[in-house]
Scaffold this motif. Sequence first.
Motif, PDB file in Angstrom:
ATOM      1  N   PRO A 190       0.003   9.137 -22.006  1.00  0.00           N
ATOM      2  CA  PRO A 190      -1.148   9.029 -21.105  1.00  0.00           C
ATOM      3  C   PRO A 190      -1.332   7.591 -20.611  1.00  0.00           C
ATOM      4  N   ALA A 191      -1.674   7.454 -19.342  1.00  0.00           N
ATOM      5  CA  ALA A 191      -1.792   6.129 -18.744  1.00  0.00           C
ATOM      6  C   ALA A 191      -2.940   6.104 -17.758  1.00  0.00           C
ATOM      7  N   PHE A 192      -3.472   4.898 -17.570  1.00  0.00           N
ATOM      8  CA  PHE A 192      -4.519   4.692 -16.567  1.00  0.00           C
ATOM      9  C   PHE A 192      -3.876   4.138 -15.300  1.00  0.00           C
ATOM     10  N   ASP A 193      -4.237   4.724 -14.169  1.00  0.00           N
ATOM     11  CA  ASP A 193      -3.691   4.281 -12.888  1.00  0.00           C
ATOM     12  C   ASP A 193      -4.696   3.340 -12.233  1.00  0.00           C
ATOM     13  N   LEU A 194      -4.564   2.049 -12.561  1.00  0.00           N
ATOM     14  CA  LEU A 194      -5.526   1.057 -12.057  1.00  0.00           C
ATOM     15  C   LEU A 194      -5.519   1.003 -10.533  1.00  0.00           C
ATOM     16  N   ARG A 195      -4.319   0.984  -9.949  1.00  0.00           N
ATOM     17  CA  ARG A 195      -4.253   0.906  -8.483  1.00  0.00           C
ATOM     18  C   ARG A 195      -4.867   2.145  -7.841  1.00  0.00           C
ATOM     19  N   GLY A 196      -4.602   3.308  -8.440  1.00  0.00           N
ATOM     20  CA  GLY A 196      -5.187   4.550  -7.934  1.00  0.00           C
ATOM     21  C   GLY A 196      -6.708   4.518  -8.029  1.00  0.00           C
ATOM     22  N   ALA A 197      -7.212   3.981  -9.142  1.00  0.00           N
ATOM     23  CA  ALA A 197      -8.666   3.895  -9.324  1.00  0.00           C
ATOM     24  C   ALA A 197      -9.281   2.935  -8.309  1.00  0.00           C
ATOM     25  N   ILE A 198      -8.572   1.857  -8.014  1.00  0.00           N
ATOM     26  CA  ILE A 198      -9.096   0.893  -7.033  1.00  0.00           C
ATOM     27  C   ILE A 198      -9.088   1.507  -5.632  1.00  0.00           C
ATOM     28  N   ARG A 199      -8.016   2.216  -5.293  1.00  0.00           N
ATOM     29  CA  ARG A 199      -7.983   2.905  -3.988  1.00  0.00           C
ATOM     30  C   ARG A 199      -9.130   3.911  -3.878  1.00  0.00           C
ATOM     31  N   LEU A 200      -9.392   4.625  -4.962  1.00  0.00           N
ATOM     32  CA  LEU A 200     -10.481   5.601  -4.986  1.00  0.00           C
ATOM     33  C   LEU A 200     -11.821   4.895  -4.768  1.00  0.00           C
ATOM     34  N   ALA A 201     -11.985   3.726  -5.409  1.00  0.00           N
ATOM     35  CA  ALA A 201     -13.241   2.972  -5.257  1.00  0.00           C
ATOM     36  C   ALA A 201     -13.430   2.522  -3.808  1.00  0.00           C
ATOM     37  N   PHE A 202     -12.348   2.081  -3.169  1.00  0.00           N
ATOM     38  CA  PHE A 202     -12.468   1.708  -1.748  1.00  0.00           C
ATOM     39  C   PHE A 202     -12.834   2.928  -0.903  1.00  0.00           C
ATOM     40  N   ALA A 203     -12.278   4.083  -1.234  1.00  0.00           N
ATOM     41  CA  ALA A 203     -12.644   5.307  -0.507  1.00  0.00           C
ATOM     42  C   ALA A 203     -14.126   5.606  -0.697  1.00  0.00           C
ATOM     43  N   HIS A 204     -14.619   5.443  -1.929  1.00  0.00           N
ATOM     44  CA  HIS A 204     -16.057   5.640  -2.184  1.00  0.00           C
ATOM     45  C   HIS A 204     -16.904   4.697  -1.336  1.00  0.00           C
ATOM     46  N   ALA A 205     -16.372   3.495  -1.121  1.00  0.00           N
ATOM     47  CA  ALA A 205     -17.105   2.495  -0.341  1.00  0.00           C
ATOM     48  C   ALA A 205     -16.874   2.670   1.164  1.00  0.00           C
ATOM     49  N   GLU A 206     -16.185   3.733   1.532  1.00  0.00           N
ATOM     50  CA  GLU A 206     -15.929   4.052   2.942  1.00  0.00           C
ATOM     51  C   GLU A 206     -15.115   2.973   3.648  1.00  0.00           C
ATOM     52  N   VAL A 207     -14.139   2.437   2.914  1.00  0.00           N
ATOM     53  CA  VAL A 207     -13.127   1.563   3.514  1.00  0.00           C
ATOM     54  C   VAL A 207     -11.898   2.431   3.754  1.00  0.00           C
ATOM     55  N   ASP A 208     -11.375   2.395   4.981  1.00  0.00           N
ATOM     56  CA  ASP A 208     -10.223   3.210   5.346  1.00  0.00           C
ATOM     57  C   ASP A 208      -9.015   2.821   4.490  1.00  0.00           C
ATOM     58  N   ASP A 209      -8.319   3.802   3.950  1.00  0.00           N
ATOM     59  CA  ASP A 209      -7.158   3.533   3.090  1.00  0.00           C
ATOM     60  C   ASP A 209      -6.107   2.679   3.810  1.00  0.00           C
ATOM     61  N   ALA A 210      -6.022   2.849   5.132  1.00  0.00           N
ATOM     62  CA  ALA A 210      -5.057   2.065   5.911  1.00  0.00           C
ATOM     63  C   ALA A 210      -5.430   0.586   5.955  1.00  0.00           C
ATOM     64  N   ASP A 211      -6.665   0.252   5.614  1.00  0.00           N
ATOM     65  CA  ASP A 211      -7.123  -1.137   5.606  1.00  0.00           C
ATOM     66  C   ASP A 211      -7.052  -1.764   4.212  1.00  0.00           C
ATOM     67  N   VAL A 212      -6.455  -1.040   3.258  1.00  0.00           N
ATOM     68  CA  VAL A 212      -6.289  -1.549   1.891  1.00  0.00           C
ATOM     69  C   VAL A 212      -4.795  -1.700   1.609  1.00  0.00           C
ATOM     70  N   GLU A 213      -4.359  -2.948   1.462  1.00  0.00           N
ATOM     71  CA  GLU A 213      -2.963  -3.215   1.100  1.00  0.00           C
ATOM     72  C   GLU A 213      -2.881  -3.418  -0.413  1.00  0.00           C
ATOM     73  N   VAL A 214      -1.956  -2.729  -1.061  1.00  0.00           N
ATOM     74  CA  VAL A 214      -1.745  -2.904  -2.502  1.00  0.00           C
ATOM     75  C   VAL A 214      -0.368  -3.537  -2.691  1.00  0.00           C
ATOM     76  N   LEU A 215      -0.349  -4.759  -3.195  1.00  0.00           N
ATOM     77  CA  LEU A 215       0.927  -5.454  -3.376  1.00  0.00           C
ATOM     78  C   LEU A 215       1.735  -4.752  -4.465  1.00  0.00           C
ATOM     79  N   ASP A 216       3.011  -4.602  -4.215  1.00  0.00           N
ATOM     80  CA  ASP A 216       3.873  -3.862  -5.140  1.00  0.00           C
ATOM     81  C   ASP A 216       4.461  -4.815  -6.186  1.00  0.00           C
ATOM     82  N   VAL A 217       3.572  -5.431  -6.971  1.00  0.00           N
ATOM     83  CA  VAL A 217       4.007  -6.344  -8.033  1.00  0.00           C
ATOM     84  C   VAL A 217       3.296  -5.927  -9.314  1.00  0.00           C
ATOM     85  N   CYS A 218       4.065  -5.488 -10.312  1.00  0.00           N
ATOM     86  CA  CYS A 218       3.504  -5.142 -11.622  1.00  0.00           C
ATOM     87  C   CYS A 218       3.609  -6.369 -12.518  1.00  0.00           C
TER      88      CYS A 218
END
Length: 244
Positions: A190-218
């Motif tokens: 089992p794992a927590f998806d931090l990036r997924g949770a952050i994207r969800l939070a931006f959606a809750h805040a009514e920020v368009d997903d296309a306006d959220v860049e997630v850098l691909d660096v772990c």
Amino acid sequence: MPIERRLGGARALFTDRFGGVSAAPFDSLNLARHVGDDPDAVSTNRARVATMIEAPDAAWVIPRHVHGSTVLRIDETIELGVGASHHPEGDGAATNRFGVLLSALGADCAPIVIANDTACAAVHAGWRGAVGGVVEAGVAAVRALGTGRVGAVVGPCICVRHYEFGAAALTDIVARAGPSVAGRTQTGDPAFDLRGAIRLAFAHAEVDDADVEVLDVCTVESTDHYSYRRDGVTGRHGVVVIKV
Ligand SMILES: [Zn+2]
């Protein structure tokens, strides 16, 4: 190399381990005082980062993160000394002022920059903040202080494949935040998806997903970055942002 972004009316820099003076295990561009590093080295590192972002004389707001959801609003009513640094408690800070450098630090948690045309914020989000409203608070602060369309960049942080999480704790979080914050590690645990949770939070805040860049660096995978999970005693990289 630090990763630079122009976002709305702000410039942001995501730092890594390189370019500072700290000795191992904090080598070399550690920005945090609370981890056991030499304070003089941290001060030198911070000055170097301010120069990297071309703001050597800025007043620097470096909140002490507590895994909460408070985003401080640094408007004209807040007294800031020129070139001084300020350390209020909070997991983010937002401003519409020139000459104020905001930062959020992490070593697996996500440093996030949020901006519109005239305001910007730096936010720190681990799992508690991501499901606890710190992203929404950051968006609300930027909207309250500025104008224009809100965008964001989510910096280097732990990916779901490396963020093993206790099954019981994960079940509790899923009950609050929904199934999309849960995932599996590379070994199937089992794992927590931090990036997924952050994207969800931006959606809750009514920020368009296309306006959220997630850098691909772990951070666990990238030896260019600090990782608490990988190394335990280590430094902190982060994001710095300034209105331009
Ligand atoms: Zn990873």
